[in-house]
Design a protein around this motif. Sequence first.
Motif, mmCIF file in Angstrom:
data_model
loop_
_atom_site.group_PDB
_atom_site.id
_atom_site.type_symbol
_atom_site.label_atom_id
_atom_site.label_comp_id
_atom_site.label_asym_id
_atom_site.label_seq_id
_atom_site.Cartn_x
_atom_site.Cartn_y
_atom_site.Cartn_z
ATOM 1 N N ASP A 257 -52.958 87.321 49.910
ATOM 2 C CA ASP A 257 -53.506 87.278 48.558
ATOM 3 C C ASP A 257 -54.667 88.270 48.488
ATOM 4 N N ILE A 258 -54.734 89.050 47.422
ATOM 5 C CA ILE A 258 -55.802 90.039 47.301
ATOM 6 C C ILE A 258 -57.180 89.375 47.263
ATOM 7 N N ASN A 259 -57.240 88.097 46.912
ATOM 8 C CA ASN A 259 -58.512 87.381 46.882
ATOM 9 C C ASN A 259 -58.917 86.825 48.254
ATOM 10 N N VAL B 277 -62.591 92.918 44.464
ATOM 11 C CA VAL B 277 -61.981 92.327 43.276
ATOM 12 C C VAL B 277 -63.103 91.952 42.316
ATOM 13 N N TYR B 278 -62.934 92.307 41.021
ATOM 14 C CA TYR B 278 -63.929 92.002 39.993
ATOM 15 C C TYR B 278 -63.369 90.952 39.042
ATOM 16 N N LYS B 279 -64.177 89.944 38.752
ATOM 17 C CA LYS B 279 -63.697 88.826 37.941
ATOM 18 C C LYS B 279 -64.468 88.647 36.639
ATOM 19 N N GLN B 280 -65.421 89.540 36.335
ATOM 20 C CA GLN B 280 -66.340 89.298 35.222
ATOM 21 C C GLN B 280 -65.935 89.956 33.902
ATOM 22 N N PHE C 199 -59.290 95.442 40.387
ATOM 23 C CA PHE C 199 -59.683 95.645 41.774
ATOM 24 C C PHE C 199 -59.939 97.122 42.065
ATOM 25 N N GLU C 200 -60.945 97.331 42.891
ATOM 26 C CA GLU C 200 -61.323 98.676 43.332
ATOM 27 C C GLU C 200 -60.757 98.919 44.720
#
Length: 225
Positions: A18-20, A30-33, A144-145
């Motif tokens: 999982d990428i998380n 990973v950016y969630k905002q 995601f970066e």
Amino acid sequence: MSNFDEIKKANPDKTIYDINSDEFADFGLVYKQYDLSKMTSYMDSQIEIPSDHNDYVPDDETLENDATIQQIAADVYAGMPISAGPCVGQSTSFSAIEFHQGSEVNITFTDVVMVLGKRQDIHNYEYNAEEHAKLFFVPRGTVFEMYSDTLHYSPCKVDDSGFKAIVMVLEGTNQPLPEGFKGTNKMIVKKNKFQMAHASRTDKIAQGILPGVKGNLIDIKPIQK
């Protein structure tokens, strides 16, 4: 059963993270905002997935003017000009590698699998993807970066409908090289685009792209919907 569980079940010979998970930490963030609602509406209604190939448009003015894209650009690229455009298609394999000077940001509008590696594992213009690459399940709606030393290529589709994403890079990346450009790095194929192909990509090799991706082709079996 979730799509993550199903794609792992469809590919029992592969380890898919999982990428998380913590496994992604070496490759990016990973950016969630961010609020993706406006661009999701645009991507869902205006951008179609081709039935038998991939399409990538480096610059999409609607996306580049989107407030969330501009905020992501400010946060990740700190004032540097960027390009943003849709990348859509039917890929199932990791048939080439590429990297750029500067991070690439992807935003997913379908579930995808990303196959990722590290530039440090390239030796003498060869990279063994079968040995070194890792696979990541990325759910729809993920920002995601990928760091500049992260080897990547087109997303792989999770199901037969295909994949849909936005690609953000420093402005000029992936554009044609200027006439008369001279360089000694054999991986340069476009502006700020360094690439090698797997032997199975005879089309790319015929274009002069170096056949440096070694090992068996990494191919993802999509789930049936």
